[in-house]
Design a protein around this motif. Structure first.
Motif, PDB file in Angstrom:
ATOM      1  N   LEU A   1       0.820  -1.210   0.000  1.00  0.00           N
ATOM      2  CA  LEU A   1       0.000   0.000   0.000  1.00  0.00           C
ATOM      3  C   LEU A   1       0.852   1.257   0.000  1.00  0.00           C
ATOM      4  CD1 LEU A   1      -2.907  -0.876   2.473  1.00  0.00           C
ATOM      5  CD2 LEU A   1      -2.779  -1.174  -0.008  1.00  0.00           C
ATOM      6  N   GLN A   2       2.052   1.186   0.543  1.00  0.00           N
ATOM      7  CA  GLN A   2       2.934   2.342   0.559  1.00  0.00           C
ATOM      8  C   GLN A   2       3.643   2.562  -0.768  1.00  0.00           C
ATOM      9  OE1 GLN A   2       5.446   2.641   4.236  1.00  0.00           O
ATOM     10  NE2 GLN A   2       4.440   0.716   4.743  1.00  0.00           N
ATOM     11  N   MET A   3       3.771   1.528  -1.560  1.00  0.00           N
ATOM     12  CA  MET A   3       4.585   1.593  -2.758  1.00  0.00           C
ATOM     13  C   MET A   3       4.128   2.637  -3.785  1.00  0.00           C
ATOM     14  SD  MET A   3       7.185  -0.304  -2.320  1.00  0.00           S
ATOM     15  CE  MET A   3       7.056   0.169  -0.586  1.00  0.00           C
ATOM     16  N   PRO A   4       2.820   2.735  -4.103  1.00  0.00           N
ATOM     17  CA  PRO A   4       2.429   3.738  -5.092  1.00  0.00           C
ATOM     18  C   PRO A   4       2.831   5.150  -4.691  1.00  0.00           C
ATOM     19  CG  PRO A   4       0.641   2.193  -4.748  1.00  0.00           C
ATOM     20  CD  PRO A   4       1.668   1.901  -3.703  1.00  0.00           C
ATOM     21  N   ALA A   5       2.563   5.529  -3.434  1.00  0.00           N
ATOM     22  CA  ALA A   5       2.893   6.877  -2.993  1.00  0.00           C
ATOM     23  C   ALA A   5       4.393   7.127  -3.038  1.00  0.00           C
ATOM     24  CB  ALA A   5       2.365   7.119  -1.577  1.00  0.00           C
ATOM     25  N   MET A   6       5.193   6.134  -2.642  1.00  0.00           N
ATOM     26  CA  MET A   6       6.641   6.303  -2.662  1.00  0.00           C
ATOM     27  C   MET A   6       7.152   6.480  -4.092  1.00  0.00           C
ATOM     28  SD  MET A   6       7.401   6.276   0.523  1.00  0.00           S
ATOM     29  CE  MET A   6       9.187   6.154   0.466  1.00  0.00           C
ATOM     30  N   ALA A   7       6.607   5.689  -5.018  1.00  0.00           N
ATOM     31  CA  ALA A   7       7.033   5.794  -6.417  1.00  0.00           C
ATOM     32  C   ALA A   7       6.603   7.117  -7.022  1.00  0.00           C
ATOM     33  CB  ALA A   7       6.462   4.629  -7.218  1.00  0.00           C
ATOM     34  N   ILE A   8       5.378   7.519  -6.760  1.00  0.00           N
ATOM     35  CA  ILE A   8       4.869   8.774  -7.319  1.00  0.00           C
ATOM     36  C   ILE A   8       5.606   9.958  -6.719  1.00  0.00           C
ATOM     37  CG2 ILE A   8       2.831  10.259  -7.475  1.00  0.00           C
ATOM     38  CD1 ILE A   8       1.206   7.562  -7.375  1.00  0.00           C
ATOM     39  N   SER A   9       5.893   9.905  -5.414  1.00  0.00           N
ATOM     40  CA  SER A   9       6.642  10.980  -4.776  1.00  0.00           C
ATOM     41  C   SER A   9       8.044  11.101  -5.366  1.00  0.00           C
ATOM     42  CB  SER A   9       6.729  10.727  -3.269  1.00  0.00           C
ATOM     43  OG  SER A   9       7.509  11.706  -2.633  1.00  0.00           O
ATOM     44  N   ALA A  10       8.714   9.958  -5.590  1.00  0.00           N
ATOM     45  CA  ALA A  10      10.045   9.983  -6.191  1.00  0.00           C
ATOM     46  C   ALA A  10      10.000  10.567  -7.598  1.00  0.00           C
ATOM     47  CB  ALA A  10      10.635   8.574  -6.215  1.00  0.00           C
ATOM     48  N   ALA A  11       8.991  10.175  -8.376  1.00  0.00           N
ATOM     49  CA  ALA A  11       8.847  10.700  -9.732  1.00  0.00           C
ATOM     50  C   ALA A  11       8.561  12.201  -9.709  1.00  0.00           C
ATOM     51  CB  ALA A  11       7.735   9.958 -10.466  1.00  0.00           C
TER      52      ALA A  11
ATOM     53  N   ILE B   1      -3.586  12.989  -7.657  1.00  0.00           N
ATOM     54  CA  ILE B   1      -4.671  12.278  -8.336  1.00  0.00           C
ATOM     55  C   ILE B   1      -4.288  10.813  -8.566  1.00  0.00           C
ATOM     56  CG2 ILE B   1      -5.942  12.081 -10.509  1.00  0.00           C
ATOM     57  CD1 ILE B   1      -5.826  15.174 -10.669  1.00  0.00           C
ATOM     58  N   VAL B   2      -3.089  10.593  -9.096  1.00  0.00           N
ATOM     59  CA  VAL B   2      -2.650   9.224  -9.373  1.00  0.00           C
ATOM     60  C   VAL B   2      -2.537   8.427  -8.078  1.00  0.00           C
ATOM     61  CG1 VAL B   2      -0.794   7.807 -10.316  1.00  0.00           C
ATOM     62  CG2 VAL B   2      -1.474   9.902 -11.492  1.00  0.00           C
TER      63      VAL B   2
ATOM     64  N   ALA C   1      -7.394   1.943  -5.016  1.00  0.00           N
ATOM     65  CA  ALA C   1      -7.731   0.676  -5.660  1.00  0.00           C
ATOM     66  C   ALA C   1      -7.011  -0.487  -4.987  1.00  0.00           C
ATOM     67  CB  ALA C   1      -7.372   0.739  -7.144  1.00  0.00           C
ATOM     68  N   MET C   2      -5.746  -0.293  -4.640  1.00  0.00           N
ATOM     69  CA  MET C   2      -4.989  -1.359  -3.992  1.00  0.00           C
ATOM     70  C   MET C   2      -5.530  -1.654  -2.590  1.00  0.00           C
ATOM     71  SD  MET C   2      -1.042  -0.642  -5.179  1.00  0.00           S
ATOM     72  CE  MET C   2      -0.476  -2.115  -4.314  1.00  0.00           C
ATOM     73  N   THR C   3      -5.966  -0.610  -1.878  1.00  0.00           N
ATOM     74  CA  THR C   3      -6.534  -0.811  -0.545  1.00  0.00           C
ATOM     75  C   THR C   3      -7.823  -1.618  -0.633  1.00  0.00           C
ATOM     76  OG1 THR C   3      -5.575   1.269   0.238  1.00  0.00           O
ATOM     77  CG2 THR C   3      -7.385   0.349   1.521  1.00  0.00           C
TER      78      THR C   3
ATOM     79  N   SER D   1      -5.664   4.180   5.933  1.00  0.00           N
ATOM     80  CA  SER D   1      -4.898   5.374   6.287  1.00  0.00           C
ATOM     81  C   SER D   1      -3.788   5.654   5.283  1.00  0.00           C
ATOM     82  CB  SER D   1      -4.295   5.224   7.686  1.00  0.00           C
ATOM     83  OG  SER D   1      -3.306   4.214   7.722  1.00  0.00           O
ATOM     84  N   PHE D   2      -3.372   4.644   4.522  1.00  0.00           N
ATOM     85  CA  PHE D   2      -2.275   4.846   3.581  1.00  0.00           C
ATOM     86  C   PHE D   2      -2.695   5.688   2.378  1.00  0.00           C
ATOM     87  CE2 PHE D   2      -0.940   1.162   6.020  1.00  0.00           C
ATOM     88  CZ  PHE D   2       0.371   1.524   6.327  1.00  0.00           C
ATOM     89  N   ILE D   3      -3.978   5.764   2.092  1.00  0.00           N
ATOM     90  CA  ILE D   3      -4.450   6.675   1.041  1.00  0.00           C
ATOM     91  C   ILE D   3      -4.177   8.111   1.456  1.00  0.00           C
ATOM     92  CG2 ILE D   3      -6.439   7.419  -0.315  1.00  0.00           C
ATOM     93  CD1 ILE D   3      -7.736   4.711   0.299  1.00  0.00           C
ATOM     94  N   ILE D   4      -4.510   8.427   2.707  1.00  0.00           N
ATOM     95  CA  ILE D   4      -4.298   9.779   3.223  1.00  0.00           C
ATOM     96  C   ILE D   4      -2.810  10.092   3.320  1.00  0.00           C
ATOM     97  CG2 ILE D   4      -4.773  11.336   5.153  1.00  0.00           C
ATOM     98  CD1 ILE D   4      -7.099   9.501   5.910  1.00  0.00           C
TER      99      ILE D   4
END
Length: 483
Positions: free
Chosen positions: A297-307, A333-334, A341-343, A378-381
Motif C-alpha cells: 500500500l505504501q509503494m504507489p505513494a513512494m514511487a509517485i513521490s520519487a517521480a 490524483i494518481v 484501488a490497492m486498498t 490510512s495509507f491513502i491519506i
C-alpha cells in the motif's frame, strides 16, 4: 574499426504532458518497489512456513531495525538526487557526476561503519524492541547476517536514485528484478539445505538476501559502464568518489533533515513494534503479517513521490518552477486512485493473503484481518502527504516535512493511543494509524500552500550562477542550500 557507442544522455522530464510523463516515469519505479516488496513477502512466506511463527516475528523485528539503519544514510541519497536532477535540468553533466560521486562515496563509507557497529549492537537493539523471548535468538542471527549486506545494498540504492535523477527509471527496475529472482531462489535452498547448499535456517534467508544484493549490484555496475550511462565515472572522474566539501555542504545540509524524516518513520515503527510486542506473540505475528501487506500500500505513494521529486527538480533546474503545481496535482490524483484501488483489493482478499504468511489454521489470522480493516485505508491519506513532500523536497524544503512527520507520528498517533487505550483496548493502537495520517496531511497541505519555498526554488538558478562566477576554476556549478 567500429566507432565507439555514443554516451547516453539523461532523459528530460520537463517536456510533454505532466500527467503522462509522471505516470510513465512512476511505473518502473513502482515496479521496482513492488518487486522489492514481493521479495520480502516471498521470503517471509518461506520463513513462516519452514521455520514457524517465532521466526516470522523475528524477521519483523529485525526488519524494523534495518529500516532504521537505512534511514540513517538514505537522506543523503535523496538530497543528492535533488541536486543531480537540478543539474541535469540545467544541462550541467559534470556537476551531476560530482554530486553523485560524493554521495556514493559518503553512503558506502557510512554504510560500512553502520554494518560494523550494528553487528556489535544487534542484541541491544533487539532488547530495546522488547523482542519476544521465543523470537530473540532467531532475530539476532537474522539481523547480524543482514548487516553484512548493508554496504552493497546502500550502493545499489544510491546508484538507483542517481539514475532516476537522470530520468532513467528503467535500469533500476531491471536490476531490482534480477536481485529479487536471485533472492527468492536462494532462500529455500539455504534455509532448508536443498541439494548442495548447507542447511542454515533463518541465517540462510538473510544470507540469500546478501548474496542477491551483491551479485545484482555487480551486474548493474557492468551494465552502466557497458551502456555508458550518464552517471558513469571514468579516469579523473573517479576522484569524485572522494567526498568533497562543496558537494558535502548540500548533501549534508539537506540530507540530514531528509534522513531525519526517515528516522522518524522508523523510530515510530519501533515504538509501535514495542507496543505490539507487549500484547504478546499472537499480536506480534498478526502485526508482522499486516506489515508485509502494508508495504504494498505504501509503494504507489513512494514511487509517485520519487517521480514528482525528480520531475520538479529538473523543472527547477531548467527554470520552469511554475510547473511544480501541475506535477503535484497529477501526483495526488494518481496516488488517490492507485492506492485507493490497492486498498480495496487488499481488504477484499485479505484472508487469502494473510494465510500465506501465517498458515490457514493460525489463530493470528482473524486478528490480522481486524488490523487490516481498521488501519489499511490510512495509507491513502498518508500517500497525499508523501507526494506533497516530494515536490517540496525538489525545491529544497526539508524542515517543514520533518516537523509535520514529527507531529503526525508522535503527539498525534501516540497521544491518540494513550488517550483511548483504556476505552478502546488494543484497537486504540490500530486506529492511531489513520488519526496520525489525517493530522499529517492537514499540516502538509498548510506547509505546501506557503509561497516562500516557491520563491526560493525560483532563485536557485540565479544563485547558482553567482556561485559559479566566484568559483575557484572548477566548471561545476554550486549553490548554497537554504535550510
Amino acid at each position: 574499426m567500429r566507432p565507439p557507442r555514443p554516451a547516453a544522455q539523461p532523459r528530460s522530464l520537463t517536456e510533454g504532458p505532466v500527467m503522462k510523463t509522471l505516470i510513465l516515469f512512476s511505473v518502473p519505479t513502482l515496479g521496482s518497489n513492488l518487486l522489492q516488496s514481493l521479495n520480502g513477502s516471498v521470503n517471509s512466506i518461506w520463513v513462516g512456513r519452514l521455520l514457524g511463527e517465532a521466526a516470522l516475528a523475528a524477521t519483523a523485528n529485525a526488519n524494523i531495525v534495518m529500516f532504521l539503519v537505512f534511514a540513517a544514510v538514505f537522506g543523503f541519497g535523496m538530497a543528492a538526487t535533488v541536486k543531480m536532477g537540478q543539474a541535469f535540468g540545467a544541462g550541467q553533466m559534470d556537476q551531476a557526476r560530482r554530486t553523485f560521486g560524493t554521495a556514493m562515496g559518503l553512503c558506502v563509507i557510512l554504510a560500512a561503519l553502520v554494518a560494523g557497529i550494528g553487528w556489535v549492537m544487534a542484541p541491544a537493539l533487539l532488547r530495546l524492541l522488547a523482542t519476544p523471548g521465543e523470537a530473540f535468538p532467531l532475530a539476532l542471527t537474522y539481523l547480524r547476517v543482514i548487516f553484512i549486506a548493508i554496504p552493497g545494498a546502500m550502493a545499489s540504492v544510491m546508484l538507483a536514485m542517481g539514475l532516476r535523477g537522470a530520468g532513467d527509471a528503467k535500469t533500476p527496475f531491471l536490476f531490482m528484478g534480477l536481485s529479487v529472482v536471485l533472492d527468492i531462489a536462494f532462500n529455500p535452498l539455504l534455509i532448508a539445505g536443498i541439494g548442495p547448499f548447507p542447511r542454515l535456517g533463518i541465517a540462510g534467508s538473510a544470507l540469500a538476501t546478501a548474496l542477491a544484493g551483491y551479485l545484482s549490484l555487480l551486474a548493474q555496475i557492468v551494465y552502466v559502464y557497458a551502456r555508458d550511462l550518464p552517471l558513469r565515472l571514468r579516469g579523473a572522474e573517479l576522484s569524485y568518489l572522494i567526498p568533497r566539501r562543496v558537494e558535502l555542504g548540500y548533501i549534508l545540509g539537506k540530507g540530514l533533515p531528509m534522513g531525519a524524516q526517515m528516522l522518524l518513520v522508523s523510530s515510530a515503527g519501533i515504538v509501535v513494534i514495542g507496543l505490539v510486542n507487549r500484547e504478546g506473540l499472537l499480536a506480534a505475528a498478526a502485526y508482522g503479517a499486516s506489515l508485509q501487506l502494508w508495504t504494498y500500500l505504501q509503494m504507489p505513494a513512494m514511487a509517485i513521490s520519487a517521480a514528482a521529486s525528480a520531475m520538479a527538480a529538473q523543472a527547477i533546474g531548467a527554470g520552469l518552477s511554475d510547473r511544480i503545481d501541475q506535477i503535484t496535482r497529477a501526483g495526488i490524483i494518481v496516488n488517490v486512485l492507485l492506492t485507493g484501488a490497492m486498498t480495496a483489493l487488499l481488504l477484499t482478499f485479505d484472508r487469502s493473503a494473510l494465510v500465506l504468511f501465517l498458515g490457514p489454521d493460525s489463530p493470528a489470522v482473524p486478528l490480522a484481518r481486524h488490523i487490516q480493516l481498521l488501519a489499511s485505508w490510512s495509507f491513502i491519506i498518508f500517500g497525499v502527504t508523501i507526494v506533497l513532500f516530494g515536490t517540496m523536497r525538489a525545491g529544497g524544503v526539508v524542515i517543514a516535512p520533518l516537523i509535520v512527520l514529527a507531529i503526525g507520528l508522535f503527539p498525534a498517533r501516540l497521544g491518540f493511543y494513550y488517550a483511548l487505550r483504556g476505552s478502546l483496548g488494543q484497537d486504540a493502537l490500530w486506529l492511531s494509524f489513520p488519526f496520525g495520517s489525517l493530522v499529517a496531511v492537514l499540516l502538509a497541505i498548510a506547509a505546501y500552500r506557503r509561497k516562500g519555498w516557491r520563491e526560493k526554488a525560483r532563485a536557485i538558478l540565479p544563485e547558482r550562477a553567482a556561485k559559479e562566477s566566484q568559483a575557484d576554476g572548477e566548471t561545476a556549478g554550486r549553490f548554497k542550500p537554504e535550510l
